[in-house]
Design an enzyme around this catalytic site. Sequence first.
Site, PDB file in Angstrom:
ATOM      1  N   ASP A  27       0.868  -1.167   0.000  1.00 19.04           N
ATOM      2  CA  ASP A  27       0.000   0.000   0.000  1.00 19.04           C
ATOM      3  C   ASP A  27       0.913   1.226   0.000  1.00 19.04           C
ATOM      4  O   ASP A  27       2.076   1.131   0.338  1.00 19.04           O
ATOM      5  CB  ASP A  27      -0.834  -0.097   1.285  1.00 19.04           C
ATOM      6  CG  ASP A  27      -1.629   1.145   1.566  1.00 19.04           C
ATOM      7  OD1 ASP A  27      -2.470   1.484   0.729  1.00 19.04           O
ATOM      8  OD2 ASP A  27      -1.415   1.768   2.613  1.00 19.04           O
ATOM      9  N   ASP A  83      -1.245  -0.319   6.081  1.00 12.32           N
ATOM     10  CA  ASP A  83      -1.244   0.349   7.374  1.00 12.32           C
ATOM     11  C   ASP A  83      -2.537   0.088   8.131  1.00 12.32           C
ATOM     12  O   ASP A  83      -2.758   0.639   9.200  1.00 12.32           O
ATOM     13  CB  ASP A  83      -0.994   1.850   7.232  1.00 12.32           C
ATOM     14  CG  ASP A  83      -2.079   2.535   6.412  1.00 12.32           C
ATOM     15  OD1 ASP A  83      -2.933   1.838   5.854  1.00 12.32           O
ATOM     16  OD2 ASP A  83      -2.068   3.774   6.341  1.00 12.32           O
ATOM     17  N   ASP A 107      -7.204  -0.827   4.089  1.00 10.82           N
ATOM     18  CA  ASP A 107      -6.684  -2.005   3.393  1.00 10.82           C
ATOM     19  C   ASP A 107      -6.748  -3.261   4.258  1.00 10.82           C
ATOM     20  O   ASP A 107      -6.230  -4.311   3.880  1.00 10.82           O
ATOM     21  CB  ASP A 107      -5.271  -1.769   2.851  1.00 10.82           C
ATOM     22  CG  ASP A 107      -4.328  -1.246   3.910  1.00 10.82           C
ATOM     23  OD1 ASP A 107      -4.622  -1.442   5.105  1.00 10.82           O
ATOM     24  OD2 ASP A 107      -3.303  -0.652   3.544  1.00 10.82           O
TER      25      ASP A 107
HETATM   26  P1  ADP Z   1      -3.753   4.214  -0.198  1.00 15.45           P
HETATM   27  O1  ADP Z   1      -4.156   3.014  -0.968  1.00 15.45           O
HETATM   28  O2  ADP Z   1      -2.695   4.995  -0.914  1.00 15.45           O
HETATM   29  O3  ADP Z   1      -3.363   3.927   1.218  1.00 15.45           O
HETATM   30  P2  ADP Z   1      -6.479   4.883   0.511  1.00 15.45           P
HETATM   31  O4  ADP Z   1      -7.127   3.679  -0.066  1.00 15.45           O
HETATM   32  O5  ADP Z   1      -6.381   4.964   1.977  1.00 15.45           O
HETATM   33  O6  ADP Z   1      -5.053   5.178  -0.152  1.00 15.45           O
HETATM   34  O7  ADP Z   1      -7.276   6.154   0.010  1.00 15.45           O
HETATM   35  C1  ADP Z   1      -7.477   6.310  -1.385  1.00 15.45           C
HETATM   36  C2  ADP Z   1      -7.962   7.689  -1.720  1.00 15.45           C
HETATM   37  O8  ADP Z   1      -9.231   7.906  -1.116  1.00 15.45           O
HETATM   38  C3  ADP Z   1      -7.088   8.802  -1.187  1.00 15.45           C
HETATM   39  O9  ADP Z   1      -6.024   9.116  -2.077  1.00 15.45           O
HETATM   40  C4  ADP Z   1      -8.091   9.953  -1.095  1.00 15.45           C
HETATM   41  O10 ADP Z   1      -8.277  10.534  -2.351  1.00 15.45           O
HETATM   42  C5  ADP Z   1      -9.373   9.246  -0.683  1.00 15.45           C
HETATM   43  N1  ADP Z   1      -9.567   9.243   0.771  1.00 15.45           N
HETATM   44  C6  ADP Z   1      -9.555   8.181   1.588  1.00 15.45           C
HETATM   45  N2  ADP Z   1      -9.804   8.539   2.851  1.00 15.45           N
HETATM   46  C7  ADP Z   1      -9.944   9.882   2.858  1.00 15.45           C
HETATM   47  C8  ADP Z   1     -10.198  10.871   3.864  1.00 15.45           C
HETATM   48  N3  ADP Z   1     -10.352  10.572   5.152  1.00 15.45           N
HETATM   49  N4  ADP Z   1     -10.290  12.156   3.472  1.00 15.45           N
HETATM   50  C9  ADP Z   1     -10.134  12.479   2.194  1.00 15.45           C
HETATM   51  N5  ADP Z   1      -9.887  11.613   1.207  1.00 15.45           N
HETATM   52  C10 ADP Z   1      -9.806  10.333   1.517  1.00 15.45           C
HETATM   53 MG    MG Z   2      -3.086   3.296   3.211  1.00 14.41          MG
END
Ligand code: ADP
Ligand code: MG
Length: 607
Positions: free
Chosen positions: A312, A504, A508
Amino acid sequence: MVETHRILAVFGALVGLVAVVVAGELAGAFHALERQVPWPVWAAAILAAGFPAFLGVVRAALRRRITPHTLMTAGAMAAAAVGEWSTAFLLVLFMRIGEAVERFTTEHARAALRALMELRPERGRVARGCEEVEVPVEEIRPGEVVVVRPGERIPVDGVVLEGYAAVDQSAMTGEAVPVEVRPGDRVLATTIALMGSLRLRATQVGQATAFGRLLHLIEQAETHRPQVQRIADRFSAFYLPVVAAVGLSTLLVRRDPLAMAAVFAVACSCAVALATPVALLAAVGAAARRGILIKGGRFLEALARADVLLVDKTGTLTRGHLQITDVVPRDGWRKEQVLELAASVERYSEHPIARAILRAASGLAVPDPQDFRALPGIGVQARVDGHEVTVGTPRLVADPEVQDQVRRLSEAGKTVLCVLRDGEPIGLLAASDELRPEAAQALAALRELGLATIELLTGDRPEAAASVAHTLGIPYRAGLLPEDKIAVVRDYQARGHVVVMVGDGVNDAPALAQADVGIAMGGGTDVALEAGHIALLRDDWHLLPEAVRLARRTVRVIRTNLVFTALYNLLGLSLATLGHLPPVLAAAAQVFPDVGILLNSARILRR
Ligand code: ADP
Ligand code: MG
């Protein structure tokens, strides 16, 4: 290493004892004794020496079960029946010695875990009224004010109210460098305030602390038996009847009760049953001391075989300490308004993005939101002052003018977020995050260890993913929702790969659970401890190659343990059935495999 010294001392004592018995047997001393001492004395000695074991045999028999001791007892009775009283006595004696060695072995394997349990704080000082009283930790309630003096172990999880201290967190995270804490910071039970005293508000106490849960998870780890262990279990289920049959046929064919006794004595060592758990206990304990929490032996086994690594991005490859770098309001809006609304919605989110926005909005009036909802992988939504406000991925907006801006900001490697009010975009936020400095080196080490396929999976935009992926030289898939990440894991598994997923725990966790081994970064936080099969108590990518090496070493040790005990028993069994092994020697030789397993398993603890 002190532990090895202790094992060697026991080993030496056993060798000495066996040497005396063997010399006595060869010199005929026992048989000479046999003629001098009347048989009722022998019978009484045998009963006295073997009493607890005999009791167990009778109890098992009442439940229609046989145990290794049943066969040993049968062997001793056969020897006594033909007048070999000294042989019978020595068989029983070695049965008891074997029991003690086995207990020593399992207890010893648990030593690393026990050392961890001893860190459990016992008493804490609480401020009640105007005085401080020392009470057992079980009596501290969440919400109470706890006082910690310099050099003391912190008894609860809590938040610092007053004071400043350097905290040694090595018990929790394996990290040697102390961390400075000040008011507002979180501290964990079992860590030590090195300098300075603290007043904290207790948030979690006893079993509910991160350390309490850690101990619970480690205790549970023993119940997740790996594949090799299941094979060993099935093996024991038909092993004893087979041994009984071999012993009885020996008796019938050779007409020699002593040969049967020898067969039973050889075959009934518990070494086969100990081979796996002893190694696993050593491995789980060794890992915990380095800040790697393994929730079950079978995950070690999978980790040793893994060939695909999925990672991730946000909070995993990057630090997750995002900084809001740009606030771009649309016409008619001010920066502060955009930040205020965004921060209000993010109040209850645990995503690293949320923390960044709240930090950027500190000092502004942030209204309390209603009907908060997290949209995993997309963003968050809530009602603020009667308006529906959404913060999340720019995919939420179709407007070409906005998309243009988004592209410009993303190309700098930044994570771009869109703020909407009642469906209308009112501004964009851009956040930058730092790559964890050790990630590149650790990924290279993992590749060398045979995790040939490494891929970045992220819910972020392709531009932001590309900048991280290019720095690390790995392929990526962007714009994934949590369920898309699961699909990628499944796809690899369907093609026969063993998949490790590192995340983290935020957004995920389902993919971590689906992977053969889910590894959660994010030291000591609740989500990270619960998510995944292995939790890293300290955010350090170097722990990953270390975990893989430990897993490989453990599986190797288990294999050698099993092969060694099997060969040893086979050799003894052949000699015994052929009548070339006196029962006393057979029984004496059986105490060695247990110690051998212990010594071999101690190799796991070596760095
Ligand atoms: P990653 O896979 O890089 O860990 P996430 O799956 O956690 O990313 O989140 C994917 C996308 O969803 C983020 O890049 C953001 O655009 C949006 N997102 C997720 N959670 C939030 C939040 N609490 N506030 C704003 N945007 C969010
Ligand atoms: Mg993440």
